[in-house]
Design a protein around this motif. Structure first.
Motif, mmCIF file in Angstrom:
data_model
loop_
_atom_site.group_PDB
_atom_site.id
_atom_site.type_symbol
_atom_site.label_atom_id
_atom_site.label_comp_id
_atom_site.label_asym_id
_atom_site.label_seq_id
_atom_site.Cartn_x
_atom_site.Cartn_y
_atom_site.Cartn_z
ATOM 1 N N SER A 139 0.472 -0.809 -0.285
ATOM 2 C CA SER A 139 -0.283 -0.080 -0.180
ATOM 3 C C SER A 139 0.919 1.524 0.423
ATOM 4 O O SER A 139 1.687 1.041 1.074
ATOM 5 N N ALA A 140 0.412 2.385 -0.578
ATOM 6 C CA ALA A 140 1.371 3.218 -0.557
ATOM 7 C C ALA A 140 0.600 4.511 -1.299
ATOM 8 O O ALA A 140 -0.877 4.831 -1.019
ATOM 9 N N TYR A 141 0.927 5.845 -1.328
ATOM 10 C CA TYR A 141 0.341 6.322 -1.293
ATOM 11 C C TYR A 141 -1.251 7.253 -0.074
ATOM 12 O O TYR A 141 -2.166 7.303 -0.854
ATOM 13 N N ILE D 114 25.872 14.561 12.310
ATOM 14 C CA ILE D 114 23.651 13.827 12.839
ATOM 15 C C ILE D 114 23.925 14.097 11.503
ATOM 16 O O ILE D 114 23.689 14.454 10.478
ATOM 17 N N ILE D 115 23.020 12.730 10.255
ATOM 18 C CA ILE D 115 22.082 12.687 8.860
ATOM 19 C C ILE D 115 20.438 12.659 9.726
ATOM 20 O O ILE D 115 20.057 11.502 10.598
ATOM 21 N N LEU D 116 19.587 13.412 9.238
ATOM 22 C CA LEU D 116 18.564 13.887 9.435
ATOM 23 C C LEU D 116 17.233 13.209 8.349
ATOM 24 O O LEU D 116 17.847 14.229 7.066
ATOM 25 N N CYS D 117 16.835 11.692 8.301
ATOM 26 C CA CYS D 117 15.742 12.304 7.171
ATOM 27 C C CYS D 117 14.445 11.496 7.801
ATOM 28 O O CYS D 117 14.273 11.023 9.073
ATOM 29 N N GLY D 118 13.244 11.787 7.418
ATOM 30 C CA GLY D 118 11.983 11.098 7.440
ATOM 31 C C GLY D 118 12.175 9.076 8.163
ATOM 32 O O GLY D 118 12.544 9.245 7.525
ATOM 33 N N GLU D 119 10.781 9.159 8.684
ATOM 34 C CA GLU D 119 11.035 7.719 8.888
ATOM 35 C C GLU D 119 10.432 6.902 7.705
ATOM 36 O O GLU D 119 11.208 5.661 7.153
ATOM 37 N N LYS D 120 9.707 7.723 6.961
ATOM 38 C CA LYS D 120 9.116 6.973 5.671
ATOM 39 C C LYS D 120 8.438 7.866 4.912
ATOM 40 O O LYS D 120 8.591 9.407 4.939
ATOM 41 N N ALA D 121 8.352 8.573 3.782
ATOM 42 C CA ALA D 121 7.784 9.226 2.137
ATOM 43 C C ALA D 121 6.208 8.750 2.060
ATOM 44 O O ALA D 121 6.258 7.211 2.406
ATOM 45 N N ILE D 122 5.833 9.469 2.274
ATOM 46 C CA ILE D 122 3.633 9.365 2.811
ATOM 47 C C ILE D 122 3.861 9.024 1.259
ATOM 48 O O ILE D 122 3.137 8.335 0.973
ATOM 49 N N ASP D 123 4.435 8.810 -0.395
ATOM 50 C CA ASP D 123 4.024 8.312 -1.451
ATOM 51 C C ASP D 123 4.313 7.183 -1.374
ATOM 52 O O ASP D 123 3.441 6.045 -1.741
ATOM 53 N N ASP D 124 5.907 6.194 -1.736
ATOM 54 C CA ASP D 124 6.200 5.390 -1.507
ATOM 55 C C ASP D 124 6.230 4.303 -0.108
ATOM 56 O O ASP D 124 5.814 3.215 -0.653
ATOM 57 N N ASN D 125 5.915 5.233 0.604
ATOM 58 C CA ASN D 125 5.504 4.497 2.413
ATOM 59 C C ASN D 125 7.106 3.745 2.078
ATOM 60 O O ASN D 125 6.177 1.938 2.834
ATOM 61 N N CYS D 126 8.610 3.519 1.534
ATOM 62 C CA CYS D 126 8.783 2.927 2.273
ATOM 63 C C CYS D 126 9.828 2.604 3.052
ATOM 64 O O CYS D 126 10.425 1.523 3.256
ATOM 65 N N SER D 127 9.639 3.809 3.676
ATOM 66 C CA SER D 127 10.755 3.686 5.103
ATOM 67 C C SER D 127 12.376 2.908 4.725
ATOM 68 O O SER D 127 12.553 1.712 5.686
ATOM 69 N N GLN D 128 13.101 3.241 3.593
ATOM 70 C CA GLN D 128 14.118 2.217 3.533
ATOM 71 C C GLN D 128 15.958 3.404 3.126
ATOM 72 O O GLN D 128 16.257 2.721 3.436
#
Lengths: 344, 659, 656, 293
Positions: A139-141, D114-128
């Motif tokens: 699931s995405a977006y 320090i490197i900061l990034c978001g836990e995941k991106a709300i588009d692909d929802n990958c968190s990698q």
């Protein structure tokens, strides 16, 4: 050296109470997948003194277990886990490695993937296709779109699956399976993060579905009982829930409603106070592990669902229970063995 | 004997001292006046000498008729008495000065003689009495009635007592004089005669009276001169400042805010006192603390921290000579709670007798807070981001904008070649909830029934920017306005009809600031025209009795009061009922100025108060013509459990039902 | 926002080539009598009201494809969809529904062996000469020509539906009806190409589908409603139906499949399975099982779904694509709108009591709903208009009648004060709801109680109203809804201490002995549910009635099945045909009403009277002529059922 | 101290029609674009660190096409002059591995604490991507942190993250390290207008994909093949077995196949006795002994 990667691996996760549900969910999903792809279902059991988990894992379909026990694995340390798992992967070359999309799984999966340049897909919903044409759906977006991903050529494929999405299959009897016990020497200098402590969540605010213990109340409890029930809940570290009647009467908020038109809960313990047990309610809690019911009506339907049935006025009983719990706590603090006051 | 009197009777030889005292008092007054001017000059420059003729005309009308002051009858009468009493007494004194300092020394002539003197005496006496009555009324109001809106400072008491003393001592002097000189025309000075008679009845010996006359004459003189000296330092200065303010009052459309340049700079809006214009500062000085704004402010009434009078008065402290200009206004002088409680309903400005503009000061400070400091109630961040990302305050997105029209066949203007009329739907109606969609549906059906060729922008609509602007985010507003104007230009839109008073006000009064050239009508104006022209016919009438709520942005900001009442008159069987506050005194619904998106922090809910008022009329429902009001009232009605028994509707829905 | 709460329920869905605006489908149900074989005007109004209430799609009542068909056992009058005369009314119907952006499908069926020669005047047709267990008329095994004639009948009817402007057709293929009868080896024992293997048994259905597609084309919705489990020995099981569904999907001509619990009317058990003693959503597992085997055909589930949150859960768990509802929408046509607008609490939840709908329809009466008086009379009484003058109204009695009157009066703008002598609202409903299997009956109180509170009716609990009090209040309207008291029948010995009435038992006011004898003069729920209540406590219960059988009046509701099942399994003894003539001590003497033979029942600890009630009309009588307007509703007029009380309350509320 | 923040421009789908059912593609016109909300939290955290530790350099990096500059400028406007550099890598990829390669390549050259990034991106929802970068740079990482304390001496940090059930875990992590931030770490600020004006004027350094020095082997590991509308997964529910008799099936259905507990008796007695029973029950089932202190 084998010709091609083999086996569907699942990374086990556990806490003090043993194997976590997410692992059982993965096993349920993995079993279907293993059958379809004609692969062996294997579990990587990492930790310190975790042999006790083996029977459970076999009950849920594990066919082979890779067991690595080490002190440094006692907590889910990313560096240690990544190192050990890496060693296993190098040696046994699995086909698919599945983990739960839990806080630890979510960072471990990409970490391993990056280490060996492997395809990694997080929060997967399902895996279809076979051989070179595996397709993973996720699931995405904002949940508006599902995407299918082709993990291209490299194996093992690393997948994480979100907890709570899969139904856990019925367990079989524990079986004898092959347990491969590996001794892995973990270099001490790879440990770069360290757990300091766990800060407990506040049962008053956590989501009802996540609650471990629930004190639930119904119309019969009445508005005036809420403070004492809240006190009981606080003493037990429980969350407050209630029936539709309690919500209708404005005693509790809707997001705390249990039942067909509310939340479906599966706590370890549910204490039902002043709840008659309409179907509306019981349908939302019947999978609770233990149920204790206090009701003034001998014939209340809730008693059909309870392990402990108490007929009486909760306004009289609960304050005494709270007192006794406090006394018990004080005793324990003084180092006394927890006994029970049986005189009446 | 020709009726007349000797001006310096009984004091004759000390005339010089009189002039000395007068000179001193004028000098002190001048210093005070200069300080005021210095205070005003702290502000930025602004040119407002346009339409001088009109301004002058209105100024005199205002003075003569007291029309704005008379809106509060008691205060109006009181002010009228004191005002005219003083004007006449002042003129009388001028005549004396004219005679004593000009005519007599240079021409050896007197004017205060004969019949003129008699009439002069009578008129002065009567107006003096009027002024005493006025001061009496003022004292009674301030210290006996003690209305909440008035805050009594010592200076108020000093001033009133001083005035009273001057008036009474004047009559005492007159009384003594009449008793001692005992002229035949004493009755032409009736009040003085009355005082004299009282002294006689009290049995004061004539010689004593002569002595007393001298003493009190001097006291009277010193008091009068004292008043002149005190004048710029007291509330009495409003004679100058308020008059100037009336003259320089804003002639811009009442619903429009002033744009600011957002392209360059480090500082936006008003951070310090000197960031205001001189007119703003004159405003502060013009405030007489009459408290009418406070009395009509929905925030103040509902127990919010805001009190418009207090804001003006707090800011006014900066006009004093040794005030520290560097103090940031927001949170030091005007608390954040005050700043954000304003619903921009304009009730304060509507009732202010001397045209103080509270609203633009609040908005300017908000602008500073939002644009420069990025400080605002936490709920607003989401609103701003919604506007920026989705183009609507609710964060729903353009794809939902045509949902309301899913059952109707409506042209989208972007599919039309020949665009007629643009029906602007607005975010609240198109996106808020299912209920809110009723209004645009009804509106579209009315347009169809009237056979008008119209289109909607659909997905290409963006928020008009009203909310952002009133919340101080001028950057977002201009951004949205420019985009909307671009779309208007793209489809060559000339005429826009909308039912949302906020969109209406913004398009009509503010878009021109950015070069829009469109004719804007509110839906109600259109309905009235259609009904009059017979393009829309009322087929049946409604039995229910309704009350009508005037939305602020339709009423006070744009003076549309008559149209809804005309429509209701046509479609209701019985007369509508007015609430206690209606038309220009209408009580806000509480949504304006960004308060729609804010949880009420303190006090009672504004919309709740309004609904209570509506229920009190015994009407079976409330009609409004603003989607914001409707949403606010809807929640209030539900909260009061009146959901089913008390109806809430947009006037357009009602019209659609009967045509 | 409401869409957040119901992510699936209110998202649009594509069925065939059309899009329905949400997932709520009103399933087919017979509710009003049909005259002259065409859709009735009243029925159209009924449907319009439901469309207005926001459902996504509506399926019409079942309509006939052939003169030999009678689709409802014992209920005369089907729409003769094969006759072109139906088209004008179809157009009217379609227009009414489309006005609210809903879709409408016409349901077509042939009753098969459930037909009734007494109604059609024609022989009953069936796959084989095996009579229906309920209708029991020996049918004629259909000949090939007749089968072909019927297929044409389906085609003609489908064509009419299309021409009438409806959006699709639905074939009713549950085992109750002909297509389904062909499916089941229980009713189809033909030796030709239409019997034998599953493929053959499905052939009739497939031929019908093919022919309909030929007639209506591919851009018209064609759905089919099949069973999920016949639940009779030797009948089709869920596994069989899964196979049937798979084959139906394989034709590529079906746009959706509805899974219905109503597979057969054998002993009315299925209707019992839809009653309030069945678990909520008891039949969802069938559609879930079908969904697992189907690749793309949308599944509609239905049966015991009455709450939007429940419905949403079913969709979110992937157990169905669409939610079918009938009774929930009879009870509250505004169901969908209320849920979507976040007013789920205001929904008048269906009780699954089957008393207004099933029971009446099967008794050849126009259907209604015990909670919703406007059913079938939407146009006449459905709209509650505000009152011309606002009056002060006093309602005495907080039972269903009183509450409904108060609710409607308040809706019309009157100022209403409600008095109840007990500590809670509900009256006798609260007693009925005390039996576990009847708990949902309490929703009457839940809904009405909540509404009167919400609407701002002034409620005074635990107040015994006297005539003086009423007069003092000087109200414009006084409504007396004081209910009834139990009636002591003139049986010798009925005044003994061990003789009690049902109300005392349910209120737990009296101690009930181990051996209990219930006298059922009521033939409704009173006796049997009290018996359930006592049997659940382990008492030995016997029910005596002078009627043909215990609970005779509710047989047609289908609810007797689960209750009998429960009672019989707990050893409750039924003694019908027996009139009690004397009670003396622990002995009860009865008289067989046919033979006049005496029966003595010994060792009875407690005798419980489930007899009639007496109107409690003292207050009414003493106020007569003393107040401006005086009315009475419910049992206080004459003791009857909840339905009468609520309907009277409604009518009165509209009147004043 | 050098802080690197990775920020992404994401498309947010808010309408069910985002996927074109006929072509299986997503329609960018039916989305809105913004700075990934998780990355926004990362930017905010960097700014907050700088507010406490003055000797600090913040560098924003994004990977994306030209439109991503707008997003980068928004992120810059949050911090204004506190942000030192903005870098855009001119490339767009659906593959997190490719993205991480590019980012780590650039970050390595810049250097960091320090490197900061978001836990995941709300588009692909990958968190990698965050974890990939950490591994590629061979530094420790903690994901989804909700609290970040920098211990002034010793280059160490104390972080917290959620474990589920509302529990949090406190961890110690040495620097340099990478943290992916979760919701709840902070409440990102809204840019002020002067900062926006400044952001418009700031130069964004552009690095072209080709200029990055990659090995020949390093290419995408996954490929998105299809977009479609979501369908809920069918969850298991109790279904009576078809091989049971009709009566058994019916009974199973009518009982709701519920887990009725059998055999427990209803206890009566004084309130004190009953309270004892309940406490005993709790003790027996270890609900009282397992209190944490």
């Amino acid at each position: 050296m084998r010709l091609k990667p083999e086996g569907i691996w699942i990374l086990e996760e556990h806490d003090d109470e043993g194997t976590k549900n997410i692992t059982l969910e993965l096993l349920s999903e993995g079993q279907k997948l293993a059958r379809r792809l004609n692969e062996q279902l294997c579990v990587c059991l990492l930790g310190s003194q975790v042999g006790g988990c083996i029977p459970t894992l076999t009950q849920y379909g594990a066919e082979k277990i890779y067991l690595v026990e080490h002190e440094l694995l006692s907590e889910c340390s990313l560096d240690a886990y990544a190192f050990v798992l890496g060693e296993l992967i190098k040696e046994y070359d699995p086909y698919i490695l599945m983990m739960g999309a839990t806080p630890s799984g979510s960072e471990l999966a990409p970490r391993i993937a990056a280490r060996f340049k492997l395809p990694c897909i997080t929060e997967a919903k399902n895996i279809t296709g076979q051989e070179e044409n595996l397709q993973i759906t996720k699931s995405a977006y904002n949940d508006q779109v599902y995407i299918t991903i082709d993990p291209l050529a490299r194996r093992p494929l690393i997948v994480t699956m979100p907890p709570g999405e899969t139904d856990i299959i019925e367990p079989n009897k524990p079986r004898e399976v092959e347990v491969i016990k590996k001794n892995v020497e973990i270099p001490a200098d790879i440990m770069r993060t360290k757990r300091k402590r766990i800060i407990k969540g506040d049962p008053r605010t956590i989501r009802l579905e996540e609650a471990d213990i629930i004190v639930s109340l119904g119309r019969g409890a009445g508005n005036e009982s809420l403070p004492i029930l809240q006190e009981l809940a606080d003493a037990l570290g429980a969350s407050i829930g209630g029936s539709r009647g309690a919500v209708d009467d404005g005693i509790i908020k809707f997001e705390r409603q249990i039942g067909i038109s509310g939340k479906t809960v599966t706590p370890r313990l549910l204490i039902a106070c002043g709840i008659s047990g309409a179907r509306e309610f019981t349908a939302g809690m019947e999978n609770s592990n233990l149920v204790a019911a206090v009701n003034i009506d001998q014939k209340a339907r809730i008693f059909d669902y309870a392990n402990l049935c108490i007929k009486g006025d909760l306004r009289m009983i609960i304050p005494q229970v709270i007192d006794k719990i406090q006394i018990a706590k004080q005793k324990r603090e003084k180092g006394q063995v927890l006994g029970l006051d049986t005189k009446s | 004997m020709i009726p007349s009197r000797e001006i310096f009777w009984n004091v004759g030889s000390q005339q010089g001292a009189v002039y000395l005292v007068a000179l001193m008092s004028v000098a002190i007054a001048s210093i005070g006046l200069l300080q005021h001017i210095k205070g005003w000059r702290k502000g930025r420059k602004e040119k407002i000498f346009d339409q001088a003729g009109n301004r002058l005309k209105y100024f005199f009308r205002f003075l003569l008729s007291h029309e704005r002051i008379r809106k509060d009858t008691y205060a109006g009468v009181m002010h009228l008495f004191i005002f005219w009493g003083f004007v006449v007494l002042f003129l009388g004194t001028l005549i004396i000065a004219f005679q004593e300092d000009l005519l007599l020394p240079f021409f050896g002539r007197k004017v205060l003689e004969g019949n003129f003197y008699l009439i002069y005496s009578l008129v002065l006496d009567l107006f003096g009495l009027l002024a005493i009555v006025g001061v009496g009324l003022a004292l009674y109001r301030r210290y006996v009635l003690q209305p909440e809106k008035l805050d009594n400072k010592p200076s108020d008491l000093i001033l009133l007592c001083l005035i009273l003393f001057i008036l009474v001592s004047g009559f005492c002097v007159e009384g003594f004089r009449l008793n001692v000189s005992n002229p035949q025309w004493a009755l032409w000075e009736p009040v003085g005669w009355l005082f004299g008679t009282i002294f006689n009845v009290l049995g004061i010996a004539t010689s004593t009276q002569r002595g007393l006359h001298k003493i009190i004459w001097w006291l009277h003189l010193i008091a009068s001169m004292g008043l002149i000296a005190y004048f710029p330092f007291s509330n009495l200065f409003h004679v100058v400042s308020s008059s100037l303010n009336v003259f320089f009052r804003s002639l811009k459309p009442s619903g429009a805010l002033v744009p600011i340049d957002i392209q360059e700079g480090e500082q936006f809006g008003v951070a310090h006192i000197q960031d205001f214009t001189w007119k703003d500062l004159l405003d502060l000085d013009a405030c007489t603390r009459c408290g009418r704004c406070q009395e009509n402010c929905p925030a103040a009434i509902s127990g919010k921290p805001l009190n418009p009078k207090k804001v003006i008065q707090d800011l006014r402290t900066f006009l004093q000579p040794f005030s520290h200009n560097g103090v940031p206004l927001v949170s030091n002088i005007v608390s954040e709670a005050e700043l954000w409680a304003c619903t921009t309903c304009r009730a304060c400005m509507e009732v202010c007798p001397v045209f103080v503009e509270h609203l633009n000061k609040i908005i300017e400070m908000r602008r500073h807070s939002v644009l420069t400091e990025s400080k605002f109630p936490s709920e607003y961040k989401q609103v701003f981001k919604n506007l920026e990302i989705f183009g609507d305050t609710l964060g729903k997105g353009k794809l939902f904008r045509e949902d309301w029209a899913s059952n109707l066949t409506i042209d989208r203007v972007y599919q039309q070649n020949d665009t007629g009329l643009l029906f602007w739907v607005g975010c609240m109606s198109a996106l808020y909830d299912e209920r809110s969609k009723n209004t645009p549906i009804a509106a579209a059906k009315i347009l169809e029934k009237a056979g008008l060729d119209f289109g909607i922008l659909g997905e290409e609509e963006l928020c008009c920017g009203d909310a952002a602007r009133r919340m101080g985010n001028e950057y977002l507003f201009q951004h949205l306005a420019k985009k909307n104007i671009e779309v208007f230009r793209k489809y060559k839109i000339k005429k826009v009809v909308t039912h949302c008073p906020h969109c209406f006000n913004t398009f009509k009064n503010e878009y021109a600031q950015f070069g829009a050239d469109i004719e804007v009508v509110h839906f109600m104006e259109l309905i009235v025209t259609l009904l009059r022209e017979g393009k829309l016919n009322v087929k049946s009438k409604i039995d229910d009795i309704f009350t009508y709520h005037d939305p602020c942005y339709l009423g006070r900001h744009n003076s549309i009061y008559m149209e809804p009442r005309e429509i209701l008159g046509l479609i209701l069987n019985s007369d509508m009922k007015e609430m206690d506050s209606f038309r220009d005194k209408s009580f806000c619904c509480g949504a304006g100025g960004g308060n729609m998106w804010r949880a009420a922090v303190t006090g009672r809910r504004i919309e709740g108060l309004r609904v209570e008022e509506a229920v009190k009329t015994d009407a079976s429902g409330i009609i409004t013509s603003c989607p914001f009001c409707e949403i606010m009232f809807d929640s209030a009605v539900k909260q009061k459990g009146l959901e089913y028994s008390f109806r809430l509707m947009d006037i357009i829905e009602l019209v659609n039902r009967v045509t | 926002m409401t869409n957040g709460q119901f992510k699936y329920l209110f998202s649009p869905f594509k069925i065939g080539n059309i899009t329905v605006k949400n997932r709520i489908i009103q399933t087919a149900h017979k509710i009003l009598p049909c005259r002259e074989g065409v859709t009735g005007d009243q029925y159209i109004e009924y449907m319009r009201e439901r469309a207005k209430g926001g459902v996504g799609a509506i399926v019409t009542e079942v309509m006939s494809v052939h003169p030999t068909s009678d689709n409802f056992p014992g209920v005369p009058g089907d729409v003769m969809a094969f006759d072109e005369n139906v088209i004008p009314q179809f157009k009217k119907l379609a227009h009414a529904i489309h006005e609210y952006d809903a879709k409408i499908f016409g349901q077509l069926s042939h009753g098969g062996r459930q037909g009734n020669e007494e109604i059609t005047g024609l022989p009953v047709w069936a796959p084989s000469a095996i009579p229906d267990p309920v209708i029991r008329q020996m049918p004629k095994e259909m000949e090939i020509e007749e089968i072909n004639e019927l297929i044409e009948g389906f085609a003609k009817a489908a064509k009419n539906v299309r021409e009438g402007g409806l959006d699709g057709v639905e074939l009713y293929a549950s085992s109750a009806y002909l297509i389904g009868q062909f499916f089941s080896p229980d009713s189809n024992q033909r030796k030709d190409e239409f019997g034998g293997s599953l493929e053959n048994r499905m052939k009739f259905c497939i031929n019908v589908i093919d022919r309909i597609r030929e007639v209506v084309g591919s851009d018209f919705v064609l759905g089919i409603k099949i069973g999920g489990d016949e639940l009779v020995p030797g009948g089709l099981t869920l596994d069989d139906f899964k196979e049937i569904a798979k084959r139906l999907e394989a034709t590529g001509k079906i746009d959706y499949i509805t899974v219905t619990p109503l597979v057969s009317f054998v002993t009315f058990q299925m209707m019992g399975g839809l009653g309030m003693s069945a678990p909520l959503g008891a039949w969802v597992h069938q559609s879930a099982a079908m969904k697992e085997v189907l690749s793309h055909t949308p599944i509609v589930t239905n049966g015991r779904i009455k709450d939007p949150i429940q419905a949403e859960k079913i969709l979110a768990d992937g157990h169905a694509d669409l939610i079918g509802m009938a009774r929930a929408l009879i009870s509250d046509p505004e169901f969908a709108n209320k849920a979507r607008e976040g007013r789920s609490d205001d929904i008048r939840t269906c009780l699954s009591c089957n008393l207004g709908c099933f029971k009446r329809v099967f008794s050849s009466l126009p259907g209604t709903c015990i909670q919703n008086a406007a059913v079938g009379r939407e146009k006449e009484i459905g709209i509650i208009e505000p009152a011309k003058t606002r009056k002060k109204v006093i309602v005495v009695g907080g039972g269903p009648g009183g509450m409904e009157a108060a609710r409607v009066a308040r809706l019309r703008g009157h100022r209403v004060t409600l008095y109840e002598k007990e500590k809670e609202l509900g009256g006798q409903v609260n007693l009925a709801a005390k039996v576990p299997s009847r708990q949902e009956f309490g929703d009457v109180t839940r809904y009405l109680g909540q509404q009167v509170k919400k609407l701002g009716v002034e409620i005074n609990l635990a107040v015994e109203v006297t005539p003086e009090m009423v007069k003092r209040e000087n109200a414009d309207v006084v409504i007396i809804a004081t209910g009834s008291t139990p009636f002591l029948p003139p049986i010798p010995g009925a005044d003994q201490d061990n003789v009690v009435n049902v109300r005392q038992v349910l209120k737990d006011e009296v101690k009930v002995g181990e051996n209990v004898l219930l006298i059922d003069d009521d033939a409704h729920h009173k006796a049997i549910n009290t018996a359930e209540y006592l049997a659940n406590q382990g008492k030995k219960v016997e029910i005596v009635t002078r009627l043909l059988f215990v609970g005779m009046d509710i047989a047609a509701s289908g609810l007797l099945y689960p209750i009998y099942q429960n009672l019989l399994s707990k050893g409750v003894k039924f003694t019908p045909h027996t009139m009690v003539i004397q009670i003396s001590g622990n002995t009860v003497t009865g008289l067989n009403v046919y033979t006049y033979g005496q029966v003595n029942i010994e060792g009875v600890d407690t005798v419980i009277l489930a007899t009639n009630d007496l109107a409690e009309d003292l207050l009414y009588r003493s106020l007569k002529g003393q107040v401006k307007e005086l009315y009475r509703v419910g049992d206080c007029v004459a003791p009857r059922k909840v339905m009468n009380a609520i309907h009277e309350g409604y009518n009165l509320g509209r009147l004043i | 101290m050098k802080i690197i923040v990775c920020a992404k421009r994401v498309g947010h789908a808010y309408h069910s029609s985002t996927v074109d059912l006929s072509t299986g593609h997503i329609d960018p016109g039916k989305m809105v674009f913004m700075l990934n909300p998780y990355d926004e939290i990362a930017v905010e955290e960097a700014i907050r660190i700088k507010e406490h530790i003055s000797d600090c350099e913040i560098i924003l990096i994004t990977l994306g096409i030209f439109e991503a500059e707008e997003t980068l400028r928004y992120a810059f406007a949050m911090g204004g002059r506190r942000i030192n550099r903005m870098i855009r890598i001119n490339y767009e990829s659906f593959d997190p591995w490719e993205t991480a390669l590019a980012l780590s390549n650039v970050i390595k050259k810049i250097g960091f604490d320090i490197i900061l990034c978001g836990e995941k991106a709300i588009d692909d929802n990958c968190s990698q991507v965050g974890t990939f970068v950490a591994e590629l740079l061979n530094i420790p990482q903690v994901s989804g942190i909700v609290k970040l304390d920098i211990v002034p001496q010793g280059k160490k940090t104390l972080v917290e993250r959620y474990l589920g059930k509302g529990d949090r875990e406190e961890m110690e992590c040495c620097l340099p390290a990478l943290f992916t931030v979760g919701k709840g770490l902070n409440d990102p600020r809204y840019p002020s207008l002067p900062n926006r004006i400044l952001a418009e004027k700031m130069k964004i350094e552009e690095i072209d994909w080709i200029d990055l020095e990659f090995g020949s082997e390093e290419k995408a590991l996954t490929k998105v093949t299809k977009f479609f509308s979501p369908k809920p997964k069918t969850r298991k529910m109790f279904t009576p077995d078809s091989s049971l008799s009709a009566l058994e099936r019916l009974n199973l259905m009518m009982s709701g196949s519920s887990s009725k507990k059998e055999g427990s008796t209803v206890l009566e007695g004084s309130a004190n006795q009953l309270a004892d029973h309940l406490v005993k029950f709790l003790v027996q089932n270890k609900f009282l002994s397992k209190e944490d202190k």
